[in-house]
Design a protein around this motif. Structure first.
Motif, short mmCIF file in Angstrom:
data_model
loop_
_atom_site.label_atom_id
_atom_site.label_comp_id
_atom_site.label_asym_id
_atom_site.label_seq_id
_atom_site.Cartn_x
_atom_site.Cartn_y
_atom_site.Cartn_z
N THR A 199 1.24 -0.88 -0.57
CA THR A 199 -0.03 0.28 -0.26
C THR A 199 1.19 1.18 0.03
O THR A 199 2.11 1.13 0.67
CB THR A 199 -1.37 -0.09 1.20
OG1 THR A 199 -1.97 -1.36 0.99
CG2 THR A 199 -1.72 0.92 0.78
N ARG A 200 0.75 2.34 -1.05
CA ARG A 200 0.98 3.31 -1.32
C ARG A 200 0.66 4.68 -1.15
O ARG A 200 -0.80 4.37 -0.47
CB ARG A 200 2.17 3.42 -2.93
CG ARG A 200 3.17 2.04 -3.30
CD ARG A 200 3.81 2.48 -2.67
NE ARG A 200 5.37 0.88 -3.28
CZ ARG A 200 6.38 0.93 -3.39
NH1 ARG A 200 6.76 2.01 -1.70
NH2 ARG A 200 6.34 -0.07 -3.20
N TYR A 201 1.61 5.74 0.04
CA TYR A 201 1.05 7.01 0.00
C TYR A 201 0.84 7.19 -1.23
O TYR A 201 2.35 8.35 -1.90
CB TYR A 201 1.27 7.58 1.03
CG TYR A 201 0.66 9.36 1.59
CD1 TYR A 201 -0.76 9.40 2.22
CD2 TYR A 201 1.17 10.08 1.27
CE1 TYR A 201 -1.23 10.52 2.06
CE2 TYR A 201 1.11 10.89 1.50
CZ TYR A 201 0.01 11.18 1.39
OH TYR A 201 -0.65 12.77 1.69
N VAL A 202 -0.27 8.27 -1.87
CA VAL A 202 -0.01 8.87 -2.83
C VAL A 202 0.41 10.69 -2.90
O VAL A 202 0.61 11.65 -3.31
CB VAL A 202 -1.46 8.75 -3.88
CG1 VAL A 202 -0.41 9.67 -5.20
CG2 VAL A 202 -0.55 7.00 -4.58
N GLY A 203 -1.33 11.01 -1.82
CA GLY A 203 -1.71 12.69 -1.68
C GLY A 203 -2.16 13.00 -2.43
O GLY A 203 -2.68 12.71 -3.37
N LYS A 204 -1.65 14.01 -2.77
CA LYS A 204 -2.58 15.39 -3.11
C LYS A 204 -2.74 15.11 -4.76
O LYS A 204 -3.71 14.92 -5.56
CB LYS A 204 -2.31 16.10 -3.16
CG LYS A 204 -3.34 17.40 -3.06
CD LYS A 204 -2.96 19.18 -3.25
CE LYS A 204 -3.74 20.18 -3.90
NZ LYS A 204 -2.75 21.68 -3.40
N ILE A 205 -1.94 14.32 -5.40
CA ILE A 205 -1.33 14.60 -6.43
C ILE A 205 -2.55 12.99 -7.34
O ILE A 205 -2.57 13.41 -8.48
CB ILE A 205 0.24 13.26 -7.26
CG1 ILE A 205 1.09 14.05 -6.18
CG2 ILE A 205 0.89 13.39 -8.65
CD1 ILE A 205 2.81 13.46 -6.19
N GLY A 206 -2.66 12.57 -6.36
CA GLY A 206 -3.66 11.82 -7.01
C GLY A 206 -4.88 11.92 -7.71
O GLY A 206 -5.88 11.07 -7.61
N GLN A 207 -5.25 13.29 -6.69
CA GLN A 207 -6.63 13.98 -7.11
C GLN A 207 -8.15 12.91 -6.48
O GLN A 207 -9.06 13.14 -7.50
CB GLN A 207 -6.64 13.85 -8.85
CG GLN A 207 -5.60 14.98 -9.63
CD GLN A 207 -5.87 15.13 -11.05
OE1 GLN A 207 -6.92 15.02 -11.29
NE2 GLN A 207 -4.45 15.21 -11.51
N GLY A 208 -7.87 12.94 -5.73
CA GLY A 208 -9.21 12.01 -4.99
C GLY A 208 -8.39 10.62 -5.16
O GLY A 208 -9.56 10.15 -4.63
#
Lengths: 399, 258
Positions: A199-208
């Protein structure tokens, strides 16, 4: 003099008009895709059309030895033409079709496989290829079948969310992605490789889509026709047609939970902890399951003959399931460094909620989806970054 | 929108042309006929606005339609000094604070773009809607030869150098799809992304300038100047877009002649 001045002003102002006035003629198309493949008989059980790879499963025996399949129609990008591969009809082996774009500047070779439906039921995760893009390289697992004459065919039946993760630009190397092969043989249960889901944290880049759980499943991950960043649940197309009645899902795995199940907002900030409604726990856990479903009913319900991330575990089209429920889903034994060093073996029996019609089974009207994920609620972007699941040597035992 | 502004400017100037015949003030005579060197200098303070575009020279075929074009409020303030050699020729220079900006919305096909998402990027060709916002401020130094064509009218020809104080070049890519890397790369549908090339712009612009000065009354100056940038907007190693862009703006200024 007055006229001269007006002329000068006009001359000065004219260039400004340039910007709005001259839209050029449309250039010839630059795309060189095979968009669809059509056979002259109604024998296609399933087809998977990817950017450079087309896999079609047909009813066994429909075209004899598949050495002379004519009357194949390819639907191409507008204006594109086939420049190589269309003069041979032997589809008993992988077939290369090269397509040239309308403008002549782009050529793409597609591997076309027309295979008799022969679905493997044992998975050792030994065959991996690399998928390269402008931003990174990720691993893709496939199965290799050998027929009686020793011809190998590669089946890309496994899918993962790596393609979606690629868009975030966070993955450079295969092991930066949520789904990848083991880096050393010691980390596999048997053979050279096992699959790792992290499981990876993506953050805001993931756009939702602030979290990307490692996943691997039978089916297809496709961004076609959807906004892949905002509708990731629709990108996971679970299941492929299957003509056997499964009895038990057997798997070797090890797991380390990343901690509590975080809930995120669209900006990737943690907004709370999710409590599993099933048991009141908030610890992240692994998903290992197989779902058998009625693909005709799925088509009636959703217009598609597959289940997606929002329906896989809750569809009325489901006829049976095998799922990991005991406490090993929270973690397996670790060494003194907290590293899970031991694979454990599980046999997960199928329970059926609906009777299976043998005639319909023979016509591939049921599908099987085997799913592994490092965060059970990962499809809803809930989970703990760092949760890590290793899976190896899986067998789908059938009647 | 821009056409309307241009038209307004033309009407204004044509109207001013009519005024020439009536007016009797001979500013030029005043400043040239006296031989004292100090009087050969004419100073003016001007305020005005820029209308125009930061645009490719001719629309590339990738742009299928321009859905909207909005000149943004781009004011300029300038101080100019002019030295008159004789009653026909002079040399003008000065310092101008210059904002050049616009907003566009275009439908594009196979538009090469690097979409930035929080520092991460995908590079490829995009088909869909692209909006662009440009808002650049410069300190500009023009050098112009001035020729007196009539008592109230001067024409000017020369060049300018601009130094960027602050720059923004950003926008969105929506309602479309991207092919990763090239037109044959994997297709990414439903793209809803932003891009920001503010840091990829050159800090210096230079170009040619042609214009007119009109002096309807003793202290009032109205000027119209076309500035045409000759240096590409982006640095030479910038590859995120397939074509070069240039600053082409028309400046309308109103000034006070000291």
């Amino acid at each position: 003099m007055k006229k001269t001045i007006v002329r000068i002003i006009f001359a000065l102002a004219m260039p400004l008009m340039v910007f709005t006035s001259c839209i050029k003629d449309e250039l010839p198309n630059t795309e060189a895709d095979i968009l669809d493949i059509i056979l002259d008989k109604d024998v296609i059980i399933s087809k998977k059309i990817e950017n450079e790879r087309i896999t079609v499963f047909i009813s066994p025996g429909a075209y004899g030895d598949r050495k002379n399949i004519r009357n194949i129609s390819y639907v191409l990008s507008e204006g594109a033409t086939i420049i190589r591969g269309n003069d041979s009809y032997d589809y008993s082996i992988s077939h290369e079709i090269e397509v040239m774009s309308e403008d002549g500047n782009w050529k793409k070779t597609h591997e076309v496989r027309i295979l008799e439906m022969a679905f493997p039921t044992e998975y050792y995760f030994e065959n991996w290829s690399e998928n390269r893009s402008s931003t990174g390289v990720y691993d893709e697992c496939f199965e290799r079948l050998m027929d009686d004459e020793g011809n190998e065919s590669d089946l890309y039946i496994w899918a993962s969310g790596n393609m979606g993760y690629r868009i975030t630009g966070k993955g450079q190397n295969p092991d930066d992605y949520p789904t990848y092969k083991t880096l050393s043989q010691d980390d596999a249960n048997n053979g050279a490789y096992a699959t790792i889901l992290e499981t990876r944290y993506v953050g805001k880049i993931g756009q939702g889509s602030p979290l990307a759980a490692g996943n691997m499943f039978i089916g297809e991950f496709s961004g076609k026709g959807i906004n892949i960043m905002k509708e990731q649940m629709k990108a996971t197309r679970f299941g492929m047609p299957f003509n056997k009645i499964p009895k038990t899902l057997k798997a070797w795995f090890k797991y380390k939970s990343g901690g509590v199940i975080n809930e995120y907002n669209a900006d990737g900030d943690i907004v709370g902890t999710y409590t599993d409604p099933a048991n009141g726990s908030n610890q992240d856990y692994a998903a290992i399951y197989a779902i058998m479903f009625d693909n005709v009913k799925a088509k009636d319900l959703y217009g598609k003959n597959y289940l997606d991330g929002s329906t896989i575990l809750s569809s009325p089209a489901e006829v049976g399931r095998a799922i990991l429920t005991d406490n090993d889903k929270y973690g397996t034994p670790t060494n003194e460094h907290g590293y899970p060093n031991e694979y454990i073996y599980k046999e997960l029996p199928f329970t059926f909620s609906k009777a299976i019609d043998p005639d319909r089974l023979a016509k591939y009207e049921y599908s099987i989806a085997i799913v592994f994920s490092s965060s059970y609620y990962g499809a809803e972007f809930k989970g703990a970054p760092g949760s890590k699941l290793w899976v190896d040597d899986v067998v789908l035992e059938c009647e | 929108m821009k056409k309307i502004y241009t038209l307004l400017a033309l009407i204004l100037i044509c109207f001013a042309v009519e005024e020439v015949n009536a007016a009797k003030v001979r500013v030029r005579e005043k400043r040239v006929e006296k031989a004292a060197p100090a009087d050969r200098f004419v100073f003016a303070a001007k305020a005005g606005f820029n209308l125009g575009g930061t645009a490719p020279m001719g629309l590339p075929a990738e742009i299928r339609s321009l859905n909207s074009f909005k000149p943004t409020f781009s004011f300029t303030i300038a101080g100019t000094a002019q030295y008159n050699f004789n009653n026909k020729w002079g040399l003008q220079s000065g310092v101008k604070f210059d904002i050049k900006g616009m907003q566009t919305d275009a439908t594009v096909k196979n538009y090469q773009l690097v979409v930035s998402m929080d520092g991460s990027t995908i590079e490829g060709v995009f088909t869909g809607d692209v909006t662009t916002k440009v808002h650049n401020s410069y300190i500009t130094l023009p050098v112009l030869a001035v020729y007196d064509i009539s008592p109230r009218w001067d024409i000017k020809l020369g060049g300018y150098v601009s130094f960027m104080v602050n720059g923004e070049f950003s926008g969105t890519a929506t309602n479309g799809y991207m092919r990763d890397g090239s037109p044959i790369g994997p297709r990414v549908d439903g793209v809803d992304a932003v891009y920001d090339f503010s840091n990829d712009m050159r800090k210096v612009d230079a170009g040619i300038q042609v214009g007119v000065d009109f002096i309807p009354y003793k202290h009032l100056l109205v000027s119209g100047d076309l500035t045409w940038g000759c240096m590409p907007l982006f640095k030479s190693d910038f590859t995120a877009m397939s074509f070069n862009m240039y600053n082409v703006y028309f400046n309308i200024g109103f000034g006070y002649v000291f």
